[in-house]
Scaffold this active site. Structure first.
Site, PDB file in Angstrom:
ATOM      1  N   ALA A  11     -64.536   8.273  -5.961  1.00  0.00           N
ATOM      2  CA  ALA A  11     -63.454   7.282  -5.971  1.00  0.00           C
ATOM      3  C   ALA A  11     -62.507   7.731  -7.094  1.00  0.00           C
ATOM      4  O   ALA A  11     -62.729   7.437  -8.270  1.00  0.00           O
ATOM      5  CB  ALA A  11     -64.002   5.899  -6.241  1.00  0.00           C
ATOM      6  N   TYR A  12     -61.502   8.515  -6.739  1.00  0.00           N
ATOM      7  CA  TYR A  12     -60.739   9.291  -7.721  1.00  0.00           C
ATOM      8  C   TYR A  12     -60.291   8.496  -8.951  1.00  0.00           C
ATOM      9  O   TYR A  12     -60.325   8.992 -10.067  1.00  0.00           O
ATOM     10  CB  TYR A  12     -59.504   9.923  -7.070  1.00  0.00           C
ATOM     11  CG  TYR A  12     -59.798  10.911  -5.961  1.00  0.00           C
ATOM     12  CD1 TYR A  12     -61.062  11.486  -5.797  1.00  0.00           C
ATOM     13  CD2 TYR A  12     -58.797  11.279  -5.069  1.00  0.00           C
ATOM     14  CE1 TYR A  12     -61.317  12.390  -4.771  1.00  0.00           C
ATOM     15  CE2 TYR A  12     -59.037  12.184  -4.044  1.00  0.00           C
ATOM     16  CZ  TYR A  12     -60.302  12.740  -3.894  1.00  0.00           C
ATOM     17  OH  TYR A  12     -60.544  13.634  -2.895  1.00  0.00           O
ATOM     18  N   CYS A  38     -61.211  10.491 -18.221  1.00  0.00           N
ATOM     19  CA  CYS A  38     -60.594  11.631 -18.902  1.00  0.00           C
ATOM     20  C   CYS A  38     -61.509  12.083 -20.041  1.00  0.00           C
ATOM     21  O   CYS A  38     -62.377  11.329 -20.500  1.00  0.00           O
ATOM     22  CB  CYS A  38     -59.244  11.221 -19.489  1.00  0.00           C
ATOM     23  SG  CYS A  38     -57.898  11.143 -18.298  1.00  0.00           S
ATOM     24  N   GLU A  61     -60.808  12.299 -23.048  1.00  0.00           N
ATOM     25  CA  GLU A  61     -60.613  11.423 -24.206  1.00  0.00           C
ATOM     26  C   GLU A  61     -61.503  10.187 -24.117  1.00  0.00           C
ATOM     27  O   GLU A  61     -61.933   9.640 -25.137  1.00  0.00           O
ATOM     28  CB  GLU A  61     -59.141  10.991 -24.294  1.00  0.00           C
ATOM     29  CG  GLU A  61     -58.170  12.131 -24.590  1.00  0.00           C
ATOM     30  CD  GLU A  61     -57.680  12.865 -23.347  1.00  0.00           C
ATOM     31  OE1 GLU A  61     -58.356  12.837 -22.295  1.00  0.00           O
ATOM     32  OE2 GLU A  61     -56.599  13.474 -23.441  1.00  0.00           O
ATOM     33  N   CYS A  77     -54.432   7.918 -22.241  1.00  0.00           N
ATOM     34  CA  CYS A  77     -55.295   8.393 -23.331  1.00  0.00           C
ATOM     35  C   CYS A  77     -54.588   8.367 -24.672  1.00  0.00           C
ATOM     36  O   CYS A  77     -55.238   8.260 -25.714  1.00  0.00           O
ATOM     37  CB  CYS A  77     -55.867   9.753 -22.986  1.00  0.00           C
ATOM     38  SG  CYS A  77     -57.102   9.595 -21.673  1.00  0.00           S
TER      39      CYS A  77
HETATM   40  N1  THU Z   1     -57.439  14.680 -17.658  1.00  0.00           N
HETATM   41  C1  THU Z   1     -58.072  14.487 -18.859  1.00  0.00           C
HETATM   42  O1  THU Z   1     -59.299  14.588 -18.941  1.00  0.00           O
HETATM   43  N2  THU Z   1     -57.301  14.164 -19.931  1.00  0.00           N
HETATM   44  C2  THU Z   1     -55.942  14.100 -19.942  1.00  0.00           C
HETATM   45  O2  THU Z   1     -55.340  13.716 -20.934  1.00  0.00           O
HETATM   46  C3  THU Z   1     -55.217  14.534 -18.737  1.00  0.00           C
HETATM   47  C4  THU Z   1     -56.006  14.558 -17.481  1.00  0.00           C
HETATM   48  C5  THU Z   1     -58.258  14.990 -16.488  1.00  0.00           C
HETATM   49  C6  THU Z   1     -58.418  13.865 -15.508  1.00  0.00           C
HETATM   50  C7  THU Z   1     -58.739  14.602 -14.229  1.00  0.00           C
HETATM   51  O3  THU Z   1     -60.144  14.799 -14.170  1.00  0.00           O
HETATM   52  C8  THU Z   1     -58.047  15.944 -14.386  1.00  0.00           C
HETATM   53  O4  THU Z   1     -57.703  16.050 -15.752  1.00  0.00           O
HETATM   54  C9  THU Z   1     -56.815  16.112 -13.534  1.00  0.00           C
HETATM   55  O5  THU Z   1     -55.932  15.068 -13.718  1.00  0.00           O
END
Ligand code: THU
Length: 136
Positions: A55-56, A61, A63, A97
């Site tokens: 579930a996208y 993230c 962070e 984040c």
């Molecule tokens: N993503 C992060 O982990 N941190 C960020 O600040 C930017 C995006 C990840 C989320 C997702 O798993 C992938 O990068 C692509 O968007």
């Protein structure tokens, strides 16, 4: 209180920790691995990686998991932050984040960015934060 500037060796330590964390990413959907590392006020280095989900929108993230690691290792506040992509290049934290990092920042917190070292205040000016909530 004005904290000491972060020296080159510490930035390198954070870069390596972020790169190691990136190696643990679970990103089968985007295939965009991310790692993040932070230095706490008491000198710990905490890190995190992105953890995606079928579930996208449920994706965490890097962070997010870093902040979990921050609290699981004793809490405190972040002095310096470094985030990398799958190639090990500096990655800018997404908008959500930046808000997350703002909440847990130490005074004068700095981030490594694509355009050099920036303060949290530069990354999220005039931020909404806990000071605006009437909690006692
Ligand atoms: N993503 C992060 O982990 N941190 C960020 O600040 C930017 C995006 C990840 C989320 C997702 O798993 C992938 O990068 C692509 O968007």
């Amino acid at each position: 209180m004005v904290s000491e500037p972060i020296n080159e060796a510490t930035w390198e330590q954070l870069r390596v920790a972020a790169t190691n964390a990136m190696g643990r990413a679970y990103a089968p959907y985007s295939k965009f691995n991310v790692g993040a590392a932070a230095l706490t006020e008491d000198g710990r280095v905490v890190s995190g990686c992105n953890v995606e989900n079928a579930a996208y929108g449920v994706t965490l993230c890097a962070e997010c998991t870093l902040v979990g690691a921050l609290y699981m290792s004793g809490g405190g506040r972040i002095r310096a932050f470094y985030c990398v992509d799958g190639a090990g290049n500096v990655l800018m934290p997404c908008g959500r984040c930046r808000q997350l990092l703002h909440e847990h920042r130490a005074p004068g917190m700095v981030l490594m960015t694509a355009s050099g070292i920036r303060t949290m205040d530069q990354m999220l000016p005039d931020a909404f934060g806990p000071d605006r909530l009437n909690i006692t």
